[in-house]
Design an enzyme around this catalytic site. Sequence first.
Site, PDB file in Angstrom:
ATOM      1  N   SER A 185      -0.002  -1.197  -6.509  1.00  0.00           N
ATOM      2  CA  SER A 185       0.142  -2.441  -7.265  1.00  0.00           C
ATOM      3  C   SER A 185       0.827  -2.193  -8.600  1.00  0.00           C
ATOM      4  O   SER A 185       0.683  -1.135  -9.196  1.00  0.00           O
ATOM      5  CB  SER A 185      -1.235  -3.038  -7.540  1.00  0.00           C
TER       6      SER A 185
ATOM      7  N   GLU B  77       5.527 -34.222  -0.275  1.00  0.00           N
ATOM      8  CA  GLU B  77       4.288 -33.741  -0.861  1.00  0.00           C
ATOM      9  C   GLU B  77       4.579 -33.107  -2.222  1.00  0.00           C
ATOM     10  O   GLU B  77       5.692 -32.641  -2.476  1.00  0.00           O
ATOM     11  CB  GLU B  77       3.663 -32.695   0.067  1.00  0.00           C
TER      12      GLU B  77
ATOM     13  N   LYS C  77     -14.527  -8.049  -8.742  1.00  0.00           N
ATOM     14  CA  LYS C  77     -13.749  -8.951  -9.589  1.00  0.00           C
ATOM     15  C   LYS C  77     -13.097 -10.060  -8.755  1.00  0.00           C
ATOM     16  O   LYS C  77     -13.097 -11.224  -9.160  1.00  0.00           O
ATOM     17  CB  LYS C  77     -12.685  -8.155 -10.324  1.00  0.00           C
ATOM     18  N   ASP C  78     -12.567  -9.686  -7.598  1.00  0.00           N
ATOM     19  CA  ASP C  78     -11.947 -10.697  -6.726  1.00  0.00           C
ATOM     20  C   ASP C  78     -12.971 -11.726  -6.254  1.00  0.00           C
ATOM     21  O   ASP C  78     -12.636 -12.892  -6.035  1.00  0.00           O
ATOM     22  CB  ASP C  78     -11.281 -10.038  -5.512  1.00  0.00           C
TER      23      ASP C  78
ATOM     24  N   HIS D 273       0.808  -1.209   0.000  1.00  0.00           N
ATOM     25  CA  HIS D 273       0.000   0.000   0.000  1.00  0.00           C
ATOM     26  C   HIS D 273       0.846   1.265   0.000  1.00  0.00           C
ATOM     27  O   HIS D 273       0.322   2.366  -0.111  1.00  0.00           O
ATOM     28  CB  HIS D 273      -1.013  -0.053   1.147  1.00  0.00           C
TER      29      HIS D 273
END
Lengths: 423, 259
Positions: free
Chosen positions: A221, A289, A245-246, A217
């Site tokens: 971005s 894994e 959108k998320d 922040h």
Amino acid sequence: MAIGLHESEFKNPVIRWVDARLPVFTMMQKEYGTFPTPRNFNYFWNFGGLALVNLVIMIATGIFLAMNYTAHVNFAFDSVERIMRDVNYGWLLRYVHANGASMFFIVIYIHIWRALYYGSYKAPRELLFMLGVVIFLLMMATAFLGYVLPWGQMSFWGATVITNLFSAIPLVGESIVTWLWGGFSVDNPTLNRFYSLHYLLPFVTFGVVFLHIAALHITGSNNPLGIDPKGPQDTLPFHPYYTAKDSVGLIVYFIVFAALVFFAPNLLGHPDNYTPANPLVTPPHIVPEWYFLPFYAILRAVPDKLGGVILMGGSIMILFILPWLDTSPIRSMRFRPLARIALLVWLVSFFVLMYCGAKPPEEPWVLIARLATLYYFAYFLVILPALGAKERGLPLPASISMPVLRGGGPLPAGAMAKPMEKA
Amino acid sequence: MAPLRSRLRAALLAGGLLLVGGAPALAAGEALHPPDTKFSFDGLFGTFDRASAQRGFQVYKEVCSNCHSMRQHSYRNLRELGLSDAEVRAIAATVQVNDGPNDEGQMFERPGRPSDRFRSPFTNEKAARAANNGALPPDLSVIVKAREGGADYIHALLTGYSDPPEGVELMDGMNYNKYFAGRQIAMAPPLAGEGQVEFKDGTTATVEQMSRDVTTFLAWAAEPELESRKQMGVRIILFLTILGGLTYAVKRKIWSDVH
Ligand code: HEM
């Protein structure tokens, strides 16, 4: 407004009263409401949020598992089976937690890949990226520790193999291993400390995630074009645009997650882990894994134990200096035709390593793993520095809103900021 | 660099063979891949065939339980297979359970109760090995989850015994089974012939039938939550799909002024 109180813009008297004294509402509004966000995100930008949701799911299910789990070599396996049978919805908790670890790695791998492709690690986001690598390391440690808890055959032998790696360290290696084990083999003290750390590390992770987001922040971005927003025409408020959108991505994520949990809960696990740990019986193939396989392949690609350990550690540590290895001023691979191919090949090498990691250490897999390892490192150490100096990038668009609004401008067709989110 | 080059060639060749030929011819000792068997609990909507699982329990009780424990199970769990309370009580009461100490400080034997775990045939691992020629019969509670191939494998294993092919020398006390790793298993064929158990519902107890039934029982034992899990999954995925559609519509509406 009394002196010392924050000037709150909220109308609701209760919210306003709190906000004036502790401006959390103002902060949320600023960071997640009006936060100016590049308007051209594609769905790759969904994965950071998904990772946060995933972490919360792990902690929530983990806390309830911990209420029913017994960290003792004689009872651990049975206590997990009791969770599966006699605890109300215990099977759901456990399958969500176990598959949640896999989902977490899928999400994080895509998230990291996004950073590599769009150059999100470059200035000014170097520290943000490095904090991300710290989170990745913490996650790997947590997942490794957690996998030991059900105390099946793979739990035990995986723990034995991985902790034994420390014995490769000259002089003090053996002592370190004894110290890690709390004895002379993986045993009850090991299980107890692993449980304690498995409970602790997710909360440490949470702290680093907070820093990661705080750093985000500050810099804001990155975006698929890799160019900075030039003004308000290039951004949108986070809410409602990216909350909406998320949410779409979040539901797709939940569908994949649910498909695993409800219809193939053991697909990604190893059958041997349903056999209780037995120090006297070594399974024919000890495999970690799936999410550790690429690194396991690098480890085994080196004939020397110490060398393998160094290279395996190096394969992740190298990400810490990536911002300085890549000297190109262009962020997004959309405008770097050569580096883009090199990175796609790197992705292939990652999957090849994953495949080799699951195979027994025989030819041809060892050779293939060696070639892939070579490329994995060459990409960072040779190709990126060389391309940084030599590569001629494609012309960058003048601003984010230009190609989005007019659909093209000076861009070649392939590199156009095709609004994937056109929806 | 000749060795490297020839190794590279070997690698490419091996890769090519894998792509073209599928599984290469199996060496004598390697186990066969178990064939795909159709079971009632397969698929998105699969459920356990109760009659089959009950017969399977009978096979377990009369045959397998002489050697194999099922420590994770209590007699009360059998109610989930459709047995009545009285039947469960009667089954539990057929075994003697060690309990105590009583008020005098003595351990004592008493008939089993529904809340007791399935009684194990041996008191410890050493006893189990001693009775089985040194081999350990594994606990069968989660055996279906503990083997690659799951129920298909168990069924293939139980029906996969035969005489060893020409030239294969069996070790002492071993039996030839093409689905077992190494093809030599210490367990003698447990399901040897038709009529080994007598099913109450009149089903003919062929080896194939007994094997299917006991496999169904073991699959239930390994995943008693399977039915509710799948049901819940279908509902949740339906719900999420609808919610996803709505969310997508909302997202489009919100974004309609941007493009
Ligand atoms: C970064 C977050 C986490 C990751 C990646 C993670 C990963 C794992 C994994 C891979 C297992 C083994 C699952 C299995 O095969 O059965 C496990 C088990 C377990 N975890 Fe976590 N975990 C996380 C957070 C937590 C937290 C916060 C707690 C406790 C508050 C917790 C408690 C447990 C317990 C009690 C088990 C043993 C039960 C079981 O094996 O299912 N976990 N974890």
